[in-house]
Scaffold this active site. Sequence first.
Site: not given
Length: 332
Positions: A112, A198, A201
């Site tokens: 992140k 994968k 969003k």
Amino acid sequence: MDKRVFSGIRATGRLHLGNYFGAVKGMLELQDKYDCIFSVVDLHTITTPFEPKTLQKKIREVVLDYLAAGLDPHKCHLMIQSQVPEHLELAYLLSTVYPVSRLEDLPTYKDKKLQHPDYVNLALLYYPVLMAADILVYKAELVPVGLDQEPHIEIAREIARKFNRMFPDGTKDHVTFPEPQRFITKEEYVPSLLGSGKMSKSVEGSFILLADDQATIKKRLAAAPTDKGFGKDIPQEGGVANLLKMVEIFQGQDKRAKYEQKYLSTGINYRALKEDLANGIYKVLAPIQEKRKYYEAHPALVEGALRDGRDYATKIASQTLMEVKQKMGLLA
């Protein structure tokens, strides 16, 4: 007491196939067996860039997708994380027993930081502790989430063990917190349409939403990378491998085997494969989309389910928090 289950999804957008197979399918399986609490974790949502003006809408979208996918308020409890402040209070108390260094080493935290280098905040580092509190405040034993959340579940177990050790109650067979386990669904990993990783969003072009119509699904699949359609070995990674995995999920192992045989002989017509796969995906999504329309037309049912879920969750969470405070000496 029945075994308790907790899980939540961030309000960063409409749910996609990865959310459905990685988490929601597990929720659906468990709601018929155990005491389940499922949440929209809006406090986790704001650890990465977000738009305040649309946050409530995005929260609502996840709730509607939950209901459309089959979560039944008569079988489980739906709630919004921030509406039960005991999550935050317990997270602070648990943070006093857990080392910062362990959080800094987490791959998810490092990812992140790279993804949002201008939005690295304390709450992002704190994320796993709050997630542990989300689970432990209900003394949940099972957590239906995807494989990528396993490091966070391990932290929840570590925190539970450490708290139980530091604050025993003198009863031989009782501990404050059970050690939660991740509930694994059959198809927990849905690959990205981009050829690696994968569905996510946060990665545009990687996903198919539960709300996508047939034309949109076809368009998304059309953009998925492929190769010349034949070769000596079946690809184990990349766009073709991901498409074959999607075929397996939605059309079965036999269908995948037929495509693999074609790859090794006459070759695959990817246009036909994608067209057929799109139809298979839409067949799964069509009833979900129809059910969503029902809940959109009956907002009072949605509000009632959230209100009941909040009240149920608050009752359990407040009892857990009182027990924790007593053991830590914060209450007489």
